[in-house]
Design an enzyme around this catalytic site. Structure first.
Site, PDB file in Angstrom:
ATOM      1  N   THR A 123       0.697  -1.222  -0.029  1.00  0.00           N
ATOM      2  CA  THR A 123      -0.075  -0.011  -0.111  1.00  0.00           C
ATOM      3  C   THR A 123       1.038   1.210   0.009  1.00  0.00           C
ATOM      4  O   THR A 123       2.080   1.239   0.562  1.00  0.00           O
ATOM      5  CB  THR A 123      -0.924  -0.236   1.149  1.00  0.00           C
ATOM      6  OG1 THR A 123      -1.214   1.377   1.423  1.00  0.00           O
ATOM      7  CG2 THR A 123      -0.071  -0.255   2.302  1.00  0.00           C
ATOM      8  N   ASP A 124       0.302   2.313  -0.393  1.00  0.00           N
ATOM      9  CA  ASP A 124       0.830   3.663  -0.478  1.00  0.00           C
ATOM     10  C   ASP A 124       1.275   3.882   1.027  1.00  0.00           C
ATOM     11  O   ASP A 124       2.120   5.037   1.078  1.00  0.00           O
ATOM     12  CB  ASP A 124       0.355   4.740  -1.304  1.00  0.00           C
ATOM     13  CG  ASP A 124      -1.087   5.084  -0.960  1.00  0.00           C
ATOM     14  OD1 ASP A 124      -1.628   4.107  -0.271  1.00  0.00           O
ATOM     15  OD2 ASP A 124      -1.748   5.876  -1.524  1.00  0.00           O
ATOM     16  N   GLU A 125       0.434   3.671   1.828  1.00  0.00           N
ATOM     17  CA  GLU A 125       0.458   3.905   3.146  1.00  0.00           C
ATOM     18  C   GLU A 125       1.628   3.935   4.013  1.00  0.00           C
ATOM     19  O   GLU A 125       2.169   4.604   4.765  1.00  0.00           O
ATOM     20  CB  GLU A 125      -0.694   3.304   4.156  1.00  0.00           C
ATOM     21  CG  GLU A 125      -2.038   3.854   3.665  1.00  0.00           C
ATOM     22  CD  GLU A 125      -3.167   3.355   4.286  1.00  0.00           C
ATOM     23  OE1 GLU A 125      -2.924   3.547   5.698  1.00  0.00           O
ATOM     24  OE2 GLU A 125      -4.426   3.181   4.027  1.00  0.00           O
ATOM     25  N   TYR A 148      -1.164  -0.450  11.233  1.00  0.00           N
ATOM     26  CA  TYR A 148      -1.376  -0.989  10.000  1.00  0.00           C
ATOM     27  C   TYR A 148      -0.350  -1.056   9.104  1.00  0.00           C
ATOM     28  O   TYR A 148       0.418  -1.756   8.565  1.00  0.00           O
ATOM     29  CB  TYR A 148      -2.900  -0.568   9.262  1.00  0.00           C
ATOM     30  CG  TYR A 148      -2.921  -0.900   7.889  1.00  0.00           C
ATOM     31  CD1 TYR A 148      -2.979  -2.068   7.388  1.00  0.00           C
ATOM     32  CD2 TYR A 148      -2.968  -0.031   6.784  1.00  0.00           C
ATOM     33  CE1 TYR A 148      -3.190  -2.400   6.019  1.00  0.00           C
ATOM     34  CE2 TYR A 148      -2.960  -0.263   5.567  1.00  0.00           C
ATOM     35  CZ  TYR A 148      -3.093  -1.503   5.177  1.00  0.00           C
ATOM     36  OH  TYR A 148      -3.219  -1.908   3.832  1.00  0.00           O
ATOM     37  N   LYS A 152       2.522  -3.276   7.243  1.00  0.00           N
ATOM     38  CA  LYS A 152       2.805  -3.540   5.802  1.00  0.00           C
ATOM     39  C   LYS A 152       4.318  -3.295   5.293  1.00  0.00           C
ATOM     40  O   LYS A 152       4.719  -4.051   4.443  1.00  0.00           O
ATOM     41  CB  LYS A 152       1.836  -2.836   4.859  1.00  0.00           C
ATOM     42  CG  LYS A 152       0.304  -3.220   5.043  1.00  0.00           C
ATOM     43  CD  LYS A 152      -0.028  -4.608   4.695  1.00  0.00           C
ATOM     44  CE  LYS A 152      -0.062  -4.666   3.155  1.00  0.00           C
ATOM     45  NZ  LYS A 152      -0.246  -6.044   2.520  1.00  0.00           N
TER      46      LYS A 152
HETATM   47  P1  NAD Z   1      -9.593  -7.360   2.924  1.00  0.00           P
HETATM   48  O1  NAD Z   1      -9.526  -7.080   4.635  1.00  0.00           O
HETATM   49  O2  NAD Z   1     -10.793  -7.232   2.434  1.00  0.00           O
HETATM   50  O3  NAD Z   1      -9.342  -8.973   2.715  1.00  0.00           O
HETATM   51  C1  NAD Z   1      -8.105  -9.590   3.432  1.00  0.00           C
HETATM   52  C2  NAD Z   1      -8.179 -10.969   3.103  1.00  0.00           C
HETATM   53  O4  NAD Z   1      -7.049 -11.836   3.867  1.00  0.00           O
HETATM   54  C3  NAD Z   1      -9.566 -11.658   3.662  1.00  0.00           C
HETATM   55  O5  NAD Z   1     -10.066 -12.577   2.794  1.00  0.00           O
HETATM   56  C4  NAD Z   1      -9.258 -12.492   4.779  1.00  0.00           C
HETATM   57  O6  NAD Z   1      -9.904 -13.534   5.349  1.00  0.00           O
HETATM   58  C5  NAD Z   1      -7.649 -12.990   4.417  1.00  0.00           C
HETATM   59  N1  NAD Z   1      -6.702 -13.313   5.583  1.00  0.00           N
HETATM   60  C6  NAD Z   1      -6.591 -12.272   6.646  1.00  0.00           C
HETATM   61  N2  NAD Z   1      -5.623 -13.007   7.669  1.00  0.00           N
HETATM   62  C7  NAD Z   1      -5.456 -14.122   6.879  1.00  0.00           C
HETATM   63  C8  NAD Z   1      -4.389 -15.272   7.476  1.00  0.00           C
HETATM   64  N3  NAD Z   1      -3.754 -15.152   8.361  1.00  0.00           N
HETATM   65  N4  NAD Z   1      -4.186 -16.250   6.649  1.00  0.00           N
HETATM   66  C9  NAD Z   1      -4.818 -16.123   5.282  1.00  0.00           C
HETATM   67  N5  NAD Z   1      -5.856 -15.397   4.800  1.00  0.00           N
HETATM   68  C10 NAD Z   1      -6.028 -14.346   5.826  1.00  0.00           C
HETATM   69  O7  NAD Z   1      -8.291  -6.581   2.073  1.00  0.00           O
HETATM   70  P2  NAD Z   1      -8.249  -5.811   0.835  1.00  0.00           P
HETATM   71  O8  NAD Z   1      -8.752  -4.485   1.029  1.00  0.00           O
HETATM   72  O9  NAD Z   1      -8.727  -6.759  -0.261  1.00  0.00           O
HETATM   73  O10 NAD Z   1      -6.639  -5.706   0.783  1.00  0.00           O
HETATM   74  C11 NAD Z   1      -5.800  -6.621   0.113  1.00  0.00           C
HETATM   75  C12 NAD Z   1      -4.668  -6.387   0.242  1.00  0.00           C
HETATM   76  O11 NAD Z   1      -4.243  -5.170  -0.493  1.00  0.00           O
HETATM   77  C13 NAD Z   1      -3.852  -6.033   1.716  1.00  0.00           C
HETATM   78  O12 NAD Z   1      -2.672  -6.675   1.666  1.00  0.00           O
HETATM   79  C14 NAD Z   1      -3.771  -4.589   1.857  1.00  0.00           C
HETATM   80  O13 NAD Z   1      -2.711  -4.141   2.752  1.00  0.00           O
HETATM   81  C15 NAD Z   1      -3.681  -4.211   0.426  1.00  0.00           C
HETATM   82  N6  NAD Z   1      -4.104  -2.750  -0.194  1.00  0.00           N
HETATM   83  C16 NAD Z   1      -5.460  -2.559   0.095  1.00  0.00           C
HETATM   84  C17 NAD Z   1      -6.086  -1.354  -0.247  1.00  0.00           C
HETATM   85  C18 NAD Z   1      -7.201  -0.981  -0.117  1.00  0.00           C
HETATM   86  O14 NAD Z   1      -7.786   0.239  -0.641  1.00  0.00           O
HETATM   87  N7  NAD Z   1      -8.309  -1.618   0.374  1.00  0.00           N
HETATM   88  C19 NAD Z   1      -4.913  -0.599  -1.096  1.00  0.00           C
HETATM   89  C20 NAD Z   1      -3.617  -0.805  -1.239  1.00  0.00           C
HETATM   90  C21 NAD Z   1      -3.219  -2.146  -0.888  1.00  0.00           C
END
Ligand code: NAD
Length: 328
Positions: A123-125, A148, A152
């Site tokens: 993430t950009d964060e 968080y 990351k």
């Molecule tokens: P989300 O919270 O919707 O989904 C996370 C998924 O990971 C869920 O299905 C959960 O069951 C699974 N999970 C959690 N812990 C686990 C474990 N120990 N073992 C196996 N599975 C596990 O997250 P998201 O918004 O889809 O984000 C996905 C990725 O993208 C993350 O790594 C996040 O940091 C990154 N990201 C998110 C955004 C955003 O805007 N949402 C932006 C940039 C990057």
């Protein structure tokens, strides 16, 4: 290719799985997900007959060993994480456990299995917060401000170490805020849309002047797919929409689109350590891999709002907790 997608039942991971099923039917997709509160098998319903699903925990050596024994895995795309900043402020330990320790366990299992490619979705964060001007580039220092983003950043550094130390073929992608269908209604856009549809109040943190750079989830996933197939070993790629909006603007647009009263908007106490501004410079992935966002924000947001109107059952299932009892 046999591709393991960790966190494939979450918001972005499931969008990535749906994209691969559509554009790469020749690949075998293995979703590996613990199904925490953020994992929802309904997100995969449309493609369930085209994928393999394994319920497992990236923190469990046994679960990972079984996964890599069962499948001849060529690539891993790692989405699984604890992803909500507010929850990280309340319970930072869970974020270190999943995002740092879990990533190290996964990296190690992937190395042992000799996977050809590993993509760390970040993430950009991790870059911290910007002032009024400037953009995050891949050279920006890592200055995370929340538990968080710190967890990351820790995961990113481990991925880098596995490239430098063991020569694993690793990429890291760092993306700005995503929006789109199947987004868990604790995050800004789906929270506001689902609250507005229920005529509930729309709580904005502080003055609402925080700026985020919004990207449609499908554009993010197209970028990850390009990195998976054409990213150069060891490289980091920023992915972002050049689409900066204040939180207040986002909420007002949702209010206007749905035609609900502006009086639903309330301002609540600001989040602790709330970053002021994120904005991504995506020049590298555009120039080197030919990535380009396809959605304009106007069409993407309108389509997303419409999705929540058409898919009440999906989010009502989430709000009632029923989704946790479903299986694939
Ligand atoms: P989300 O919270 O919707 O989904 C996370 C998924 O990971 C869920 O299905 C959960 O069951 C699974 N999970 C959690 N812990 C686990 C474990 N120990 N073992 C196996 N599975 C596990 O997250 P998201 O918004 O889809 O984000 C996905 C990725 O993208 C993350 O790594 C996040 O940091 C990154 N990201 C998110 C955004 C955003 O805007 N949402 C932006 C940039 C990057």
């Amino acid at each position: 290719m046999n591709i393991v997608v960790t966190g494939g039942a979450g918001f972005i991971g499931s969008a990535f799985v749906r994209l691969l099923c559509k554009e790469h039917p020749e690949d075998t997709i293995i979703v590996f997900d613990k199904l925490t509160y953020a994992g929802n098998v309904n997100n995969l319903r449309r493609v369930q007959s085209s994928i393999e699903f394994v319920q497992g925990d990236i923190c469990s050596g046994a679960d990972l060993e079984n996964l890599f024994l069962k499948y001849d895995v060529h690539a891993v795309v790692h989405f699984a994480a604890e992803s909500h900043v507010d929850r990280s402020i309340i319970n930072p330990g869970a974020f270190v456990q999943t995002n740092v320790y879990g990533t190290q366990m996964l990296l190690h299992a992937a190395k042992k299995a000799d996977v050809e490619k590993y993509v760390q979705v970040s993430t950009d964060e991790v870059y911290g917060s910007l002032g009024e001007t400037g953009l995050f580039t891949e050279q920006s220092p890592l200055e995370p401000n929340s538990p968080y983003s710190a967890s990351k950043a820790g995961a990113d550094l481990l991925a880098r170490a596995y490239y430098e130390t063991y020569g694993m073929n690793i990429n890291i992608t760092r993306c700005s805020n995503n929006y789109g269908p199947y987004h868990f209604p604790e995050k800004l856009i789906p929270l506001m849309v689902t609250n507005a549809l229920q005529n509930k109040s729309l709580p904005i943190y502080g003055d609402g002047k925080q700026i985020r750079d919004w990207l449609h989830v499908d554009d993010h996933c197209r970028g990850i797919n390009l990195v998976l197939r054409t990213g150069q070993p060891g490289e980091v790629y920023n992915i972002g929409g050049r689409n900066e909006r204040t939180n207040e603007e986002i909420v007002r647009r949702i209010v206007q689109t749905l035609g609900v009263s502006e009086e639903l908007i309330t301002h609540v106490e600001d989040r602790l350590g709330h970053d002021f501004r994120y904005a991504i410079d995506a020049t590298k992935i555009e120039r080197e891999l030919g990535w380009k966002a396809m959605y304009t924000f106007n069409e993407g947001l309108a389509e997303t709002i419409d999705w929540y109107i058409q898919n009440k059952e999906w989010w009502q299932d989430v709000l009632s907790g029923t989704y946790r009892r479903r299986s694939l």
